[in-house]
Design a protein around this motif. Structure first.
Motif, mmCIF file in Angstrom:
data_model
loop_
_atom_site.group_PDB
_atom_site.id
_atom_site.type_symbol
_atom_site.label_atom_id
_atom_site.label_comp_id
_atom_site.label_asym_id
_atom_site.label_seq_id
_atom_site.Cartn_x
_atom_site.Cartn_y
_atom_site.Cartn_z
ATOM 1 N N GLY A 104 36.765 21.111 -62.758
ATOM 2 C CA GLY A 104 35.585 21.058 -63.608
ATOM 3 C C GLY A 104 34.320 21.578 -62.971
ATOM 4 O O GLY A 104 33.254 21.575 -63.605
ATOM 5 N N HIS A 105 34.372 22.041 -61.693
ATOM 6 C CA HIS A 105 33.179 22.543 -61.007
ATOM 7 C C HIS A 105 33.534 23.771 -60.184
ATOM 8 O O HIS A 105 34.678 23.940 -59.740
ATOM 9 C CB HIS A 105 32.585 21.477 -60.079
ATOM 10 C CG HIS A 105 31.897 20.359 -60.797
ATOM 11 N ND1 HIS A 105 30.624 20.464 -61.309
ATOM 12 C CD2 HIS A 105 32.322 19.109 -61.083
ATOM 13 C CE1 HIS A 105 30.291 19.313 -61.885
ATOM 14 N NE2 HIS A 105 31.305 18.479 -61.761
ATOM 15 N N TRP B 167 25.414 21.552 -59.311
ATOM 16 C CA TRP B 167 26.302 20.672 -58.554
ATOM 17 C C TRP B 167 25.547 19.392 -58.215
ATOM 18 O O TRP B 167 24.496 19.416 -57.563
ATOM 19 C CB TRP B 167 26.778 21.387 -57.289
ATOM 20 C CG TRP B 167 27.526 20.525 -56.306
ATOM 21 C CD1 TRP B 167 27.110 20.153 -55.071
ATOM 22 C CD2 TRP B 167 28.821 19.942 -56.485
ATOM 23 N NE1 TRP B 167 28.052 19.374 -54.444
ATOM 24 C CE2 TRP B 167 29.124 19.227 -55.298
ATOM 25 C CE3 TRP B 167 29.744 19.939 -57.526
ATOM 26 C CZ2 TRP B 167 30.312 18.528 -55.123
ATOM 27 C CZ3 TRP B 167 30.931 19.252 -57.356
ATOM 28 C CH2 TRP B 167 31.216 18.558 -56.174
ATOM 29 N N PRO B 168 26.070 18.241 -58.635
ATOM 30 C CA PRO B 168 25.302 17.001 -58.470
ATOM 31 C C PRO B 168 25.282 16.497 -57.042
ATOM 32 O O PRO B 168 24.475 15.629 -56.700
ATOM 33 C CB PRO B 168 26.039 16.030 -59.399
ATOM 34 C CG PRO B 168 27.445 16.543 -59.442
ATOM 35 C CD PRO B 168 27.333 18.032 -59.360
ATOM 36 N N GLY B 169 26.171 17.039 -56.203
ATOM 37 C CA GLY B 169 26.263 16.502 -54.857
ATOM 38 C C GLY B 169 27.085 15.219 -54.849
ATOM 39 O O GLY B 169 27.076 14.447 -55.804
ATOM 40 N N LYS B 170 27.816 15.037 -53.769
ATOM 41 C CA LYS B 170 28.637 13.842 -53.639
ATOM 42 C C LYS B 170 28.381 13.211 -52.277
ATOM 43 O O LYS B 170 28.188 13.907 -51.278
ATOM 44 C CB LYS B 170 30.130 14.197 -53.796
ATOM 45 C CG LYS B 170 30.503 14.703 -55.183
ATOM 46 C CD LYS B 170 30.388 13.621 -56.242
ATOM 47 C CE LYS B 170 30.761 14.156 -57.616
ATOM 48 N NZ LYS B 170 30.671 13.118 -58.661
ATOM 49 N N LYS B 171 28.381 11.882 -52.279
ATOM 50 C CA LYS B 171 28.137 11.181 -51.012
ATOM 51 C C LYS B 171 29.457 10.774 -50.390
ATOM 52 O O LYS B 171 30.511 10.762 -51.046
ATOM 53 C CB LYS B 171 27.255 9.968 -51.242
ATOM 54 C CG LYS B 171 27.847 8.865 -52.128
ATOM 55 C CD LYS B 171 26.868 7.726 -52.285
ATOM 56 C CE LYS B 171 27.465 6.580 -53.108
ATOM 57 N NZ LYS B 171 27.794 6.970 -54.471
ATOM 58 N N SER C 61 27.591 17.966 -49.959
ATOM 59 C CA SER C 61 26.344 18.588 -50.415
ATOM 60 C C SER C 61 26.501 20.071 -50.712
ATOM 61 O O SER C 61 25.846 20.603 -51.609
ATOM 62 C CB SER C 61 25.239 18.380 -49.370
ATOM 63 O OG SER C 61 25.627 18.956 -48.120
ATOM 64 N N ASP C 62 27.342 20.775 -49.953
ATOM 65 C CA ASP C 62 27.505 22.220 -50.126
ATOM 66 C C ASP C 62 28.738 22.489 -50.977
ATOM 67 O O ASP C 62 29.871 22.295 -50.516
ATOM 68 C CB ASP C 62 27.652 22.899 -48.768
ATOM 69 C CG ASP C 62 27.745 24.427 -48.880
ATOM 70 O OD1 ASP C 62 27.738 24.944 -50.019
ATOM 71 O OD2 ASP C 62 27.818 25.086 -47.828
ATOM 72 N N SER D 236 26.169 30.996 -60.556
ATOM 73 C CA SER D 236 24.962 30.522 -59.887
ATOM 74 C C SER D 236 24.437 29.259 -60.546
ATOM 75 O O SER D 236 23.987 28.329 -59.874
ATOM 76 C CB SER D 236 23.895 31.619 -59.901
ATOM 77 O OG SER D 236 23.589 31.981 -61.236
ATOM 78 N N ALA D 237 24.499 29.199 -61.879
ATOM 79 C CA ALA D 237 24.032 28.005 -62.577
ATOM 80 C C ALA D 237 24.908 26.809 -62.237
ATOM 81 O O ALA D 237 24.426 25.687 -62.066
ATOM 82 C CB ALA D 237 24.044 28.247 -64.087
ATOM 83 N N ALA D 238 26.212 27.039 -62.103
ATOM 84 C CA ALA D 238 27.110 25.947 -61.774
ATOM 85 C C ALA D 238 26.798 25.385 -60.393
ATOM 86 O O ALA D 238 26.827 24.179 -60.165
ATOM 87 C CB ALA D 238 28.563 26.420 -61.841
#
Length: 764
Positions: free
Chosen positions: A723-724, A695-699, A752-753, A689-691
């Motif tokens: 790594g994620h 999550w920084p999100g990617k465009k 985003s998700d 859940s913390a990961a």
């Protein structure tokens, strides 16, 4: 999934083994003889009878001798009864665990075999290795398997293996050969055994081919006795023999007849004579492991036996005994001079490095073969002392009569169900994962990689004494379904029986001869688990489904006397036993062994002690799900444990993270472009859940590094972000060499998700 459930548990195996001095054998003439426990009375010896009452609290069943197999055990006069051997076995098993007994002579010393394509550390690293192409610098998997013809030498009765080269032949080519030779019904891509292929083939299996050899004479300093390659053209100057292996799932090429990547097995083999003849001797242990691994018991069929060959070995065994050659695949030693393992398929079931007996003896060191524990001295034993087959035999001093049911007992209606059997090769339940921490989950390293200990490891430690848990009520499991939700036939695997109802009472007797008060106290303690009012025994068949929960009560008969003819104080006997065990094992009553033994004897609801579910039709496989999370069967008296964050090595062996179903197959962990590193393993459950929150999100247009996991039903690749804890689907046309475990840079479409990223290949 956050916890494994099972209708059984384990009393942890103690390194300390209690060896009562009054039952130890006497040394004589270089050997050992049993003590005269029946002929010379102890000063405090007790003889006589205990009246035993057994009360069934759930329906109970034990099979009789009638041919239908559904009837309850009965005496010649027709009365229902519980066999004395059943009762003795139940009580002895409690005493073995409670008195810290030895386990080595109470197990089947099997060396099981494994084929786990999703766990490289357990299986894949033995079957393949990663090599670098000197021209392209790519790191690619290369099999370590060799091929040969196994024969029995009639002169010496030893097994010899004639080494040969081998090459894969695609099913398309194989079907052309079959068509030319009139084998119209030969369809190698259909799900079937190798035997079915041999039965539908027509004529000679010799074939002329042209082979592209792919493997050098050595793989990373390991010498390869066989050359390995791929048939490139039918016809040529190389003549070989077709060898078929089983097809575990249907292979279906695309409409153009081309092989689809990531699909089922799509080839068989051609065995080709080597340019220089080489014959290797197969050691007896290797052959025994091979034969056991290809038997019903080796594959852990419920009603199987180690002497019954499975379908594939049965097809070849008579020919082998007659001196004919058998095609086998094998692994060789580092220098290529010795056979270390073999099987009837290229990815054969590999025998574990440790047998169950070897693991038990390592966990309970320093106990000599002739030494007797508490249960041996009380119930008797027959034991082989050495390789010279010298035996030690001791008659028991406790005997159980049949316990006869009350006249009012009438069997219930027929119960039909499938009775599953636990498999000792399922290491999350049967192997201790963390030393000195029974029931702990598999440890993880700092990056979240799961480090299961298995029978492959030097430090593998058995969980202990297995015990079925009494359930509060009976509950029959829902039958599994097949593909598309279709109902599966259970005719070949189901069992039928007519149990006696809950409330049935049985009356029997326990006869004791020259037992010490300590031993009588142990017997009484085992009957009611030291006076625990909640604890119950489980007797008979279908115990995992709640049948056979029973309460046992013993009362002294009039003839129970000590050696002086005086009545026996049963409470004093109980006290003597508890005090003796407290002296032998300080704090005995509060040890993990006794706490777990009592906890496993207390009834629990069926839903908390059910078998893990395997239902292909509904897409459920809790056995695999548990491995993905690094779970182990928890202790009953403490519940589930969290996994340590740092792994402990076992026996100095290299331990790679466990790979789930979506991970790379053995030997396919390397990516292109000189990376050579597999994707990062998933983070521990407590970090998920913390990961996700982190999550920084990617465009759109960002680049991500991903590891391929699987093709979905639409033919698109699914991938895990390196790594994620993020994954997604890749749009577009993949590279030609794409396969599970390889890493690529991809472009983000929607980022985003983290659970459902939309990605595309950078080259389109």
């Amino acid at each position: 999934m956050n916890q494994i459930t099972a209708p059984y548990g384990f009393v942890p195996l103690a390194e300390k083994v209690v060896l009562p001095d009054w039952v130890q054998p006497r040394e004589s003439q270089g050997g050992f003889t049993a003590p005269p426990l029946h002929d010379v009375p102890f000063e405090d010896g007790v003889c006589g009878t205990l009246e035993l009452e057994v009360v069934a609290e759930t329906p109970v069943f034990t099979r009789g001798t009638k041919g239908d197999g559904e009837s309850f055990f009965s005496l010649p006069d027709g009365r229902w009864a519980l066999p004395g051997t059943l009762l003795k076995g139940a009580i002895r098993s409690v005493i073995e665990a409670a008195t810290f007994g030895r386990m080595d002579d109470r197990i089947n010393d099997h060396r099981y075999a494994v084929r786990d394509l999703h766990n490289r550390d357990l299986y894949g690293r033995f079957m393949s290795d990663i090599v670098q192409d000197p021209r392209t610098r790519k790191r690619e998997p290369m099999p370590l398997v060799n091929a040969g013809w196994l024969r029995r030498d009639p002169a010496s009765d030893v097994c010899l293996l004639e080494v040969c080269d081998f090459a894969k032949i695609e099913y398309g080519m194989l079907e052309r050969v079959a068509h030319e030779r009139g084998a119209r019904s030969f369809r190698p891509g259909e799900k079937q055994s190798s035997v079915a292929k041999y039965e539908t083939w027509k004529g000679s299996r010799e074939v002329d081919v042209t082979v592209h050899w792919q493997r050098p004479n050595a793989v990373n300093d390991r010498r390869m006795p066989s050359r390995y390659g791929k048939v490139s053209v039918l016809g040529g100057d190389v003549r070989g023999t077709l060898v078929f292996t089983g097809q575990p799932s249907r292979y279906k090429p695309d409409p153009m007849g081309r092989r689809r990547r990531g699909t089922a097995k799509h080839h068989d083999f051609v065995f080709i004579p080597t340019s220089v003849s080489q014959t290797m001797r197969v050691e007896a242990r290797v052959f025994d492991d091979f034969e056991f691994g290809h038997s019903d018991r080796g594959q852990q069929n419920r009603l199987g036996d180690s002497k019954n060959p499975n379908e594939e070995w049965k097809h070849w065994k008579d020919r082998f005994e007659a001196g004919e050659p058998v095609p086998v695949f094998f692994l060789a030693s580092q220098d290529g001079t010795a056979v270390t393992a073999m099987g009837l398929a290229m990815m054969f079931r590999l025998a574990y490095r440790r047998s169950i007996g070897e693991a038990v003896r390592a966990a309970q060191p320093g106990v000599a073969a002739y030494e007797l524990d508490f249960a041996d001295g009380l119930f008797g034993t027959v034991r082989k002392l050495d390789e010279a087959s010298r035996m030690l035999a001791l008659k028991g001093r406790v005997d159980f009569s049949h316990a006869v049911a009350s006249s009012a007992a009438e069997p219930l209606d027929i119960v039909r169900t499938v009775l599953g059997a636990p498999k000792a090769s399922y290491y999350p339940n049967y192997v201790e994962q963390v030393p000195d921490t029974p029931g702990a989950n598999a440890p993880r390293d700092e990056s979240g990689g799961i480090r299961y200990t298995t029978w492959q490891d030097d430090g593998a430690r058995p969980r202990g004494w297995k015990r079925y848990r009494p359930l509060t009520n009976t509950e029959l499991p829902e039958p599994p379904s097949g593909s598309g939700g279709r109902e599966l036939s259970q005719d070949r695997v189901s069992s039928s029986f007519r149990p006696l109802p809950a409330g049935t009472r049985f009356a029997g007797r326990i006869h004791v001869h020259n037992v010490r008060p300590i031993e009588l106290g142990a017997l009484l303690w085992a009957l009611d688990f030291g006076g625990d009012t909640q604890a119950r025994h489980t007797l008979g068949m279908a115990r995992p489904l709640g049948f056979g929960r029973c309460r046992l009560v013993a009362k002294p008969a009039a003839d129970l006397r000590d050696v002086h003819g005086a009545p026996v104080d049963l409470d004093a006997c109980r006290t003597a036993f508890v005090e003796y065990m407290g002296t032998e094992v300080p704090g005995w009553a509060d040890t993990a062994q006794i706490r777990e033994l009592l906890a496993l004897a207390r009834p629990v609801p069926p839903e908390t002690a059910r078998y893990q579910r395997l239902d292909p039709g509904r897409g459920v496989n809790e056995f695999v799900d548990a491995k993905k999370e690094g779970l182990a069967l928890p202790l009953a008296h403490v519940g589930p444990r969290a996994a340590p964050t740092v792994a402990r090595s076992s026996g100095g062996q290299r331990r790679a993270p466990f790979r789930d179903r979506g991970g790379p197959s053995p030997g396919r962990q390397s990516g292109p472009r000189g990376r050579g590193a597999p994707g990062q393993p998933a983070p521990p459950p407590q970090m998920l859940s913390a990961a996700r929150r982190a999550w920084p999100g990617k465009k759109r247009g960002d680049t991500l590094e991903v590891t391929l996991t699987e093709l979905n039903k639409k033919g698109k690749w699914r991938a895990q972000v390196v790594g994620h804890d993020a994954k997604g689907t890749i749009e577009g046309t993949p590279p030609a060499d794409a396969e599970p475990g390889k890493q690529y840079d991809v472009e983000v479409i929607q980022g985003s998700d983290p659970r459902n990223l939309n990605l595309k290949w950078k080259d389109g």
